[in-house]
Design an enzyme around this catalytic site. Structure first.
Site, short mmCIF file in Angstrom:
data_model
loop_
_atom_site.label_atom_id
_atom_site.label_comp_id
_atom_site.label_asym_id
_atom_site.label_seq_id
_atom_site.Cartn_x
_atom_site.Cartn_y
_atom_site.Cartn_z
N PRO A 1 0.83 -1.22 0.00
CA PRO A 1 0.00 0.00 0.00
C PRO A 1 0.86 1.25 0.00
CG PRO A 1 -0.87 -1.61 1.54
CD PRO A 1 0.43 -2.16 1.05
N CYS A 2 0.52 2.16 -0.91
CA CYS A 2 1.41 3.30 -1.14
C CYS A 2 1.05 4.52 -0.31
CB CYS A 2 1.41 3.68 -2.62
SG CYS A 2 -0.22 4.14 -3.25
N GLN A 3 -0.11 4.51 0.37
CA GLN A 3 -0.53 5.72 1.06
C GLN A 3 0.46 6.14 2.14
OE1 GLN A 3 -2.37 3.08 0.40
NE2 GLN A 3 -4.47 3.62 -0.17
N PHE B 1 3.51 6.26 1.93
CA PHE B 1 4.68 6.91 1.33
C PHE B 1 4.30 8.03 0.37
CE2 PHE B 1 5.46 2.38 2.03
CZ PHE B 1 6.46 2.46 2.97
N SER B 2 3.01 8.17 0.08
CA SER B 2 2.58 9.12 -0.93
C SER B 2 2.84 10.56 -0.50
CB SER B 2 1.09 8.93 -1.21
OG SER B 2 0.62 9.94 -2.08
#
Length: 470
Positions: free
Chosen positions: A151-153, A155-156
């Site tokens: 899940p990229c949230q 690091f976004s």
């Protein structure tokens, strides 16, 4: 006496689109009768189907495969699989996707609809390496590739960037630790550009500078990625990475993703091999366009813009956004956002016919991230979304329409997945080649492992100790 309901009510009960409900009727999965141009559906049939689906989706299952089939394909395990966009590309490159691991309810349903024989697991935090191998019906050392886009949230750049101090970041670390234990020949990590700059621990800006201690490695820009690379290096893996624009690999979309390729034997992998370039450089074809992507599409299922936005769209042509409106109308359309900073390019945005689509978002009708058709007064349809992300037209998506957009919007384009799979397969066969010299993979600087490492070291007042995090 049986009660009949409309196709729309059946779709709401099943949390699918009316189009998908009609398909279930035509296939006689649901008991239904066609009256004129519409369907009436047996309510008990819908309840029975719903109960069966919920029972089926709640259960993980091992891989089902024919032992007499093709056993020569290299084996891949997929994590954070989503709607399987990345997996479709890797599969097309010649891999057997033996296992998918996905927590989201609707993505799991989508995987079951399209790849029922692939082992399916849920929350990655719930499984040991032994359980994963058992589900995939594999022994140790039989995994050629582990691939995943955690899940990229966490690091976004659009979020709070909590890195590993976030449940989603912890899932990233679980993925890395499982890979170190399973020991695949190759590990591929896909993520957003924000991973390159996200610290592992964030120190508030008012606690930096004169009078405060120097930033630690964990607090530096890129500290989270540095931590991951140190873990993998300690386990013997080499890691090469870059930020890749998917348009350079044949996707009709300018979507950029970090791809990290890790090799168990410690040898450095080359960058991905591009198939297209923006203006035809290096003798490659030019980028594919939105027109190329949607050619031949006739059926469209889509959300709707509110009338208060449509009145502005009627003034815009293909490729334009709010900036093409008269100044008074710009202020009226954007309200307070008109005076905020940033480019605001997502407001009232019509796509161009002759360019790739911008990065697809999880909802094409949100005010600041509109994705409108070049000419029609509507958001992009789910069918157009699938074409842009390169899912087959026949790929079934589970859940209500907003969840279908989310699944496709979060996916990795299949062409980028294919480039990843082809590189790894070529590495397995010792025939990988380097891309053209000087090829520009993205619009940003310091995105490859060479440049990134140098930039990370420049942040420090003293040379970085080797594996200093351990």
């Amino acid at each position: 006496m049986s009660t009949h309901i409309s196709i729309e009510d059946a779709a709401l009960m099943l949390e699918v689109s009316p189009q998908h409900a009609r398909s279930l009727c035509r296939k006689q999965v649901l008991k239904a009768e066609r009256i004129g141009s519409t369907w009436v559906v047996d309510a008990e049939s819908v309840k029975h189907y719903q109960q069966e689906a919920e029972q089926h989706i709640a259960k993980d299952h091992p891989a089902y495969f024919d032992a007499t089939g093709d056993t020569d394909k290299p084996i891949a395990l997929s994590f954070f699989s989503g709607a399987m966009g990345l997996d479709l590309g890797i599969e097309a490159a010649g891999f057997d996707i033996r296992l998918a691991c996905e927590f989201d309810k609707y993505c799991r349903q989508t995987i079951l609809l399209n790849r029922p024989n692939t082992a399916l697991l849920g929350d990655i935090n719930e499984y040991s390496a032994a359980q994963i191998l058992e589900a995939a019906q594999l022994d140790t050392n039989n995994v050629d590739l582990m691939v995943g886009g955690p899940p990229c949230q966490a690091f976004s750049t659009a979020g709070k960037r909590k890195a590993f101090n976030d449940d989603r970041g912890n899932a990233f670390l679980k993925f890395i630790n499982l890979a170190i234990e399973i020991k695949p020949r190759f590990l591929v990590i896909e993520n957003v550009r924000g991973l390159l700059s996200c610290p592992m621990d964030h120190r508030p800006h008012n606690q930096r500078g004169p009078g405060f201690p120097d930033l630690s490695l964990d607090e530096m820009k890129g500290g989270a990625l540095n931590f991951v690379l140190c873990l993998l290096k300690k386990a013997g893996y080499s890691c090469t990475f870059n930020l890749y624009n998917s348009a350079n690999f044949g996707t009709p979309q300018t979507r950029e993703r970090v791809i990290i390729v890790c090799s168990r034997d410690g040898s450095a992998a080359p960058f991905l091999q591009p198939t297209h370039s923006e203006e035809g450089a290096h003798g490659l074809p030019k980028w594919k366009t939105f027109r190329d992507a949607v050619a031949g599409l006739e059926s469209h299922t889509h959300l709707h813009f509110p009338e208060k936005r449509l009145k502005y769209y009627r003034h815009l042509r293909a490729g334009q956004n709010w900036r093409a409106l008269p100044i008074a109308m710009q202020q009226e359309a954007l309200g307070k956002s008109f005076f905020s900073g940033g480019g605001k390019t997502g407001f009232l945005r019509r796509l161009s016919w002759g360019k790739p689509s911008p990065t697809l978002v999880t909802h094409p009708a949100m005010p600041a991230t509109d994705l409108a058709h070049p000419e029609e007064d509507r958001p992009l349809s789910i069918e157009e979304y699938k074409r842009i992300q390169e899912f087959p037209d026949s790929w079934q998506l589970a859940g209500p329409l907003v969840q279908q957009y989310k699944q496709v919007g979060n996916a990795v384009p299949a062409s980028l997945g294919y480039a990843v799979g082809k590189l790894v397969k070529d590495l397995l066969e010792n025939k990988a080649t380097a891309p053209p010299d000087g090829f520009k993979f993205s619009r940003y600087r310091e995105t490859s492992h060479f440049e990134w490492s140098q930039a990370f070291e420049r942040q420090q007042q003293v040379p970085q100790p080797s594996l200093s995090l351990f």
